[in-house]
Design a protein around this motif. Structure first.
Motif, short mmCIF file in Angstrom:
data_model
loop_
_atom_site.label_atom_id
_atom_site.label_comp_id
_atom_site.label_asym_id
_atom_site.label_seq_id
_atom_site.Cartn_x
_atom_site.Cartn_y
_atom_site.Cartn_z
N UNK A 83 0.37 -6.04 -8.03
CA UNK A 83 -0.58 -5.13 -8.69
C UNK A 83 -1.09 -4.13 -7.67
N UNK A 84 -1.20 -2.87 -8.09
CA UNK A 84 -1.67 -1.81 -7.21
C UNK A 84 -3.18 -1.64 -7.29
N UNK A 85 -3.92 -2.72 -7.01
CA UNK A 85 -5.37 -2.64 -7.04
C UNK A 85 -5.97 -3.64 -8.00
N UNK A 622 -5.97 -9.69 0.79
CA UNK A 622 -4.53 -9.82 0.65
C UNK A 622 -3.99 -8.66 -0.17
N UNK A 623 -2.68 -8.47 -0.12
CA UNK A 623 -2.03 -7.40 -0.86
C UNK A 623 -0.78 -7.95 -1.53
N UNK A 624 -0.50 -7.46 -2.74
CA UNK A 624 0.77 -7.76 -3.41
C UNK A 624 1.65 -6.51 -3.46
N UNK A 625 1.12 -5.38 -3.03
CA UNK A 625 1.85 -4.13 -2.84
C UNK A 625 1.25 -3.46 -1.63
N UNK A 626 2.07 -3.03 -0.70
CA UNK A 626 1.58 -2.53 0.57
C UNK A 626 0.62 -1.35 0.39
N UNK A 627 -0.55 -1.46 1.02
CA UNK A 627 -1.53 -0.40 0.98
C UNK A 627 -2.49 -0.47 -0.18
N UNK A 628 -2.30 -1.45 -1.08
CA UNK A 628 -3.17 -1.57 -2.26
C UNK A 628 -3.93 -2.89 -2.20
N UNK A 629 -5.25 -2.81 -2.32
CA UNK A 629 -6.09 -3.99 -2.20
C UNK A 629 -6.16 -4.78 -3.50
N UNK A 630 -6.61 -6.01 -3.36
CA UNK A 630 -6.83 -6.89 -4.50
C UNK A 630 -8.29 -7.33 -4.50
#
Length: 643
Positions: A83-85, A622-630
């Motif tokens: 997810x991107x955020x 943590x991130x599931x897509x580089x550069x995008x926070x969770x």
């Protein structure tokens, strides 16, 4: 045109199995408490299903205390997301490492799809639990019954149905990031009609989608659903169902904070006539469904035209399905479908030049059949075949065969199956500025074997091994630099070059092990699952040959334990996701992580429950897509009731 050898083979298979029916043992009557699976398009007892399946009933959904469908799917074997955020941002769902867009999503028999999306699948970021009463996750290729896109599996969501003359429900929650969620529904049943309508709303200020950002990206969503079954006669009924959602999400760009946002409106409708013939032995269904989606993106920082993307998709399906029960040992499911996809898209510039929405279309005609027989007590065999003819790439045939054996009414179940799936190229992949019109469908062949074992009401455990090979994978190919460009690097029908295009360039292989268990002893309960997925690039001569596919963790795990006493249920849950590559062309590795949640609910009086939870207790970054926070640590509390 259907091949004569294909039809002859199907006819011979069905005829021979039907002729064997008198020698088959009668299937036992289902014992009390039997779980039925409806994702197979007709109710089948779970111990007679040859594919791996997870069933989440209403109690499990309520105890999970989640907002979105993807959040609860994450807690089941073989499922991962990126997810991107925060809520509402671009989300990808993967089952057993299959690419995003290869999972079929069904709500109350309506197959959700957006023909204008990149992969042609459903926008899972806008799918919330709303009025859901049951979720079935059928893993592995399932194209025999569900056609294109069913390579990873099928998620079948059923909403609540009324059981009283008049009844209702409501729930409300609030918590971190100014999040507010509320939903309600009312329905009733009578001799003539069963009906229910429901609605929900969700709002949050969210977090910055970019990890480095400082400006929050909010999200809001409103939805409604309704269903009615009119009992026209003893063996004739009419089903009407509808689903609508309207969402607005803010998002960031690749370089950091932006004020960009997108709006999405989705409608789905279903009308079906059900009628039985031959004393109920032949159950028929004639139906038409339609799903539409309207998506627009805006950039408020533009000074002339703020809209940056305008897309509209429509999918219309005409369906006939028949279920013929010869006797308790033989059942045949067969059907015919026509699917019509339409898409218009445009990317307007920051100017006053009028823009045109270009229309594209593709149609698919299908025939399918599946036979289920019980030759011995406890043994169920199934086999099926499907033929699709698409107006672009022509014909495609898939087949499946499986067996399930339970010698003790579901206490022990052994399963094995071979199944095939395919994914047709989406309209976007064929006709967008990066499209190639003559793309071929992706093809997948998979098999699995598994066992479940119960020990009274104390313990139930399962283990499944699966493998899948996929060819003709559609991926984005980049054009070479320089003045001399190949023909494919020009936008079709123009002299304008493009930096890339979609092509059938990849192959992949996935195999893995899924373990799951639930246990209960007195007031104590525990459940957990672990999945090992080796999903690797198998494209010949590719630099990434043998590398784990992007955003597919090799190891995932879930565990929960707690107490359930005197109306109070409290638990601690943890979820683990292993390291992943952020993209197929990047060597950037995303770190693994553990997330810990606390949940509690208390029934204060019959029909009224208070609930609260803390998610990501340790505030893990943590991130599931580089550069995008969770989301970090969040706290929610609420109330729910049924009356």
């Amino acid at each position: 045109m259907f091949k004569s050898t294909y039809l002859a083979g199907v006819s011979a298979l069905v005829s021979s199995l039907v002729l064997l029916a008198p020698a088959c043992a009668h299937a036992d009557e289902s014992p009390p408490g039997t779980i039925y699976v409806t994702a197979l398009r007709t109710p089948v007892a779970a111990e007679r299903v040859s594919s791996s399946i997870t069933v989440l009933d209403e109690e499990a959904i309520e105890e999970a205390q989640t907002f979105s469908v993807t959040d609860i799917l994450l807690r089941t074997p073989g499922v991962s997301i990126s997810r991107n955020g925060g809520y509402g941002t671009s989300t990808s769902l993967r089952i057993r490492g299959a690419d995003d867009g290869t999972t079929v999503m069904v709500i109350d028999g309506m197959r959700l799809s957006d023909p204008s999306s990149t992969a042609g699948g459903v926008n899972v970021s806008n799918l919330f639990l709303d009025d859901a009463e049951r979720i079935e996750i059928l893993r592995g290729p399932q194209s025999i019954l569900w056609g294109s896109n069913a390579i990873g599996g099928v998620v079948n969501v059923t909403t609540r149905k009324a059981s009283e003359p008049l009844e209702g429900s409501f729930a409300a929650e609030a918590g971190s990031n100014q999040t507010v969620s509320a939903r309600a529904g009312v329905g009733g049943t009578s001799d003539f009609v069963d009906w229910r309508v429901a609605g929900s709303t969700f709002r949050t200020d969210g977090i910055s989608a970019r990890s480095s950002g400082t400006e929050d990206d909010g999200y809001r969503r409103t939805s409604a659903s309704g269903s009615a079954r009119f009992k026209l006669a003893h063996d004739v009924s009419l089903d009407l169902r509808g689903y609508w959602s309207d969402a607005r999400s803010e998002f960031d760009g690749s370089l950091g904070d932006t004020y960009a946002f997108g709006t999405t409106q989705e409608w789905s409708g279903y009308a079906g006539l059900n009628f039985d013939l031959f004393d109920g032995r032949l159950v028929n269904r004639l139906a038409v469904t339609q799903t539409t989606s309207d998506r627009e993106n805006f950039d408020p920082e533009r000074d002339i035209r703020q809209i940056t993307f305008d897309a509209h998709g429509r999918l219309r399906r005409f369906e006939y399905q028949g279920t013929f029960t010869l006797n308790e040992a033989v059942q045949v499911l067969f059907g015919a479908e026509r699917e019509e996809q339409r898409m218009t898209t445009a990317s307007p510039g920051n100017n006053l030049v009028p823009y045109e929405l270009t229309r594209h279309a593709v149609d698919t005609d299908s025939l399918y059949g599946q036979l289920r027989v019980t030759p011995l007590d406890g043994l169920t065999l199934d086999g099926g075949v499907r033929y699709d003819h698409q107006s672009r790439f022509g014909g495609n045939t898939v087949a499946s065969a499986g067996a399930a054996y339970s010698p003790n009414d579901g206490v022990t179940v052994v399963r094995a199956n071979y199944s095939e799936g395919y994914k047709a190229p989406s309209l976007y992949q064929m006709f967008s500025a990066y499209g190639v019109a003559d793309l071929k469908p992706e093809q997948a062949k998979g098999w699995e074997v598994g066992i479940e074992q119960g020990l009274g009401d104390i313990l139930r455990a399962s283990a499944t091994w699966f493998e899948r090979r996929t060819t003709n994978l559609i991926n984005f190919a980049y054009c070479p630099s320089g003045a001399d460009q190949p023909e494919v690097c020009y936008i079709p029908g123009t002299d304008t070059t493009r930096f890339g295009y979609y092509a059938n360039v990849d192959k992949a292989q996935a195999k893995g092990l899924e373990l799951a268990a639930t246990a209960r002893l007195g007031i104590f309960f525990a459940n957990g699952n672990y999945t090992w997925t080796q999903a690797e690039d198998r494209t010949p001569e590719a630099s990434t040959y043998g590398r784990q596919l992007a955003r597919v963790p090799r190891h995932t795990a879930n565990v929960e334990g707690g107490v359930d006493v005197a109306g109070l249920r409290a638990s601690v849950a943890a979820r683990y996701s292993g390291k992943t590559f952020t993209s197929s062309s990047s060597s950037t590795v995303l770190d693994d992580y553990w997330l810990v949640d606390l949940r509690a609910q208390m029934e204060v009086m019959p029909g009224l429950t208070l609930q609260a939870r803390v998610e990501n207790v340790g505030n893990e970054r943590y991130e599931t897509a580089s550069g995008y926070g969770m989301l970090g640590r969040t706290v929610y509390a609420g109330i729910r009731s049924r009356f």
